[in-house]
Design an enzyme around this catalytic site. Structure first.
Site, mmCIF file in Angstrom:
data_model
loop_
_atom_site.group_PDB
_atom_site.id
_atom_site.type_symbol
_atom_site.label_atom_id
_atom_site.label_comp_id
_atom_site.label_asym_id
_atom_site.label_seq_id
_atom_site.Cartn_x
_atom_site.Cartn_y
_atom_site.Cartn_z
ATOM 1 N N ASP A 201 3.578 -1.154 -5.128
ATOM 2 C CA ASP A 201 4.478 -2.238 -5.536
ATOM 3 C C ASP A 201 3.624 -3.402 -6.050
ATOM 4 O O ASP A 201 3.769 -4.538 -5.615
ATOM 5 C CB ASP A 201 5.333 -2.678 -4.357
ATOM 6 C CG ASP A 201 6.525 -3.538 -4.773
ATOM 7 O OD1 ASP A 201 6.965 -3.425 -5.927
ATOM 8 O OD2 ASP A 201 7.003 -4.326 -3.930
ATOM 9 N N ASP A 218 0.808 -6.680 1.240
ATOM 10 C CA ASP A 218 2.033 -5.879 1.372
ATOM 11 C C ASP A 218 1.916 -4.484 0.769
ATOM 12 O O ASP A 218 2.410 -4.200 -0.320
ATOM 13 C CB ASP A 218 3.220 -6.611 0.751
ATOM 14 C CG ASP A 218 4.556 -5.966 1.144
ATOM 15 O OD1 ASP A 218 4.531 -5.044 1.993
ATOM 16 O OD2 ASP A 218 5.593 -6.375 0.606
#
Length: 326
Positions: A201, A218
């Site tokens: 991502d 993340d």
């Protein structure tokens, strides 16, 4: 009766969870921008604040979470700037009041300036380093980014759960089928490409920039997939601009990892899959009150008209030549 996964996660539970690790919280709690999980900045009595991440129940297995933690830890061990889960009591994954959570050091930074060729080359170098490690071994417990899981299954879910206005259902059905045909043709043109462990991502919101350069945060969506998945989301603007940006990224990337130019056939296909998957992601989380509040336009006719137009544009883009031929 609780109607969504995080109904029982109160501020007291968050503070108690962190305290259970032997840390001493001071009662300060700040919710950070996250929808899939719940993430908080937690004040400490004698130290800098930490970040506590509470995983959405039933999304990942413990093994899948720990596998991601191990990958990020390996990157840290190779001096690649990423943010790992902290090991507390010899564990990185903890449980409190039925919720699984991890804690992280707080890292600041600003968004990178993606209009700067030097910045893109710098980012490319670090993504190349991540991929050089990601290619060493495959994930065993995390999925692969493929047409079935990111396109076929999500579109089926949307069409079978009454999220699309009735007058647009058949239009969407036809357009998404045509778009998925285009995706398959792109993958056919690319042929067999390598699959490796990705960030998954890698958009501008998951890259923080300081005077020392970028660091990546993340890895929750980390999975197996083609290398170009971690590059295309950093591209923006008109075709000529994206071509220049891609050249800058690859100039840095290939200092550390070889890039297969056949993957350039996949950029618009991967963008198409992300658009389909994203709409289904919102739909699947609609019972979580955070989602109707954050996406109030989701159930509107205008939203689905825009998605149909978006897919039609992608169908045309997938027929165009790759951005760059190497």
């Amino acid at each position: 009766m609780e109607t969504h996964a995080f109904a029982g996660l109160t501020p007291d539970h968050v503070l108690d969870a962190v305290d259970s690790l032997g840390l001493r919280t001071d009662g300060r709690l700040l919710a950070l921008n996250s929808y899939e999980n719940r993430v908080y900045q937690v004040g400490m009595e004698d130290n800098a604040p930490i970040v506590a991440k509470f995983y959405r129940p039933q999304r990942w297995s413990d093994a899948a979470i720990l596998e991601e933690h191990a990958f990020v830890s390996d990157l840290v061990g190779r001096e690649i700037p990423v943010v790992p889960a902290l090991s507390m009591h010899d564990r990185t994954l903890h449980t409190h009041a039925g919720f699984r959570f991890s804690v992280f050091a707080k890292h600041g930074g600003r968004a990178p300036e993606l209009d700067n060729p030097a910045t893109l080359e710098w980012l490319g170098r670090f993504i190349g380093r991540i991929h050089a490690v990601g290619a060493i071994a495959p994930y065993q417990h995390r999925p692969t980014l493929d047409i079935a899981s990111f396109g076929e299954e999500p579109s089926t879910y949307l069409l079978s759960h009454d999220f699309i206005p009735i007058e647009l259902v058949e239009v969407y059905r036809g357009v998404v089928a045509q778009a998925l045909d285009g995706v398959r043709h792109c993958f056919d043109r690319a042929g067999e490409v390598a699959s490796l462990r990705l960030h998954g991502d890698c958009h501008i919101g998951n890259v923080l920039w300081t005077d020392a350069g970028p660091h990546f945060v993340d890895f929750d969506d980390s999975r197996m997939g083609p290398a170009v998945q971690d590059l295309w989301m950093l591209l923006s603007g008109e075709r000529g601009e994206m071509t220049r940006q891609l050249a800058d990224l690859l100039a840095g990337y290939e200092d550390f990892h070889d890039f297969d130019p056949r993957e350039l056939h996949l950029i618009e296909a991967l963008r198409t899959l992300r658009l389909i998957h994203y709409a289904a992601w919102i739909a699947r989380r609609w019972d979580d009150p955070a989602f109707p509040a954050a996406f109030p336009w989701f159930n509107t006719q205008r939203y689905w008209q825009d998605r149909i137009l978006e897919l039609r544009e992608q169908i045309a883009l997938m027929d165009e030549p790759p951005l760059w031929v190497g």
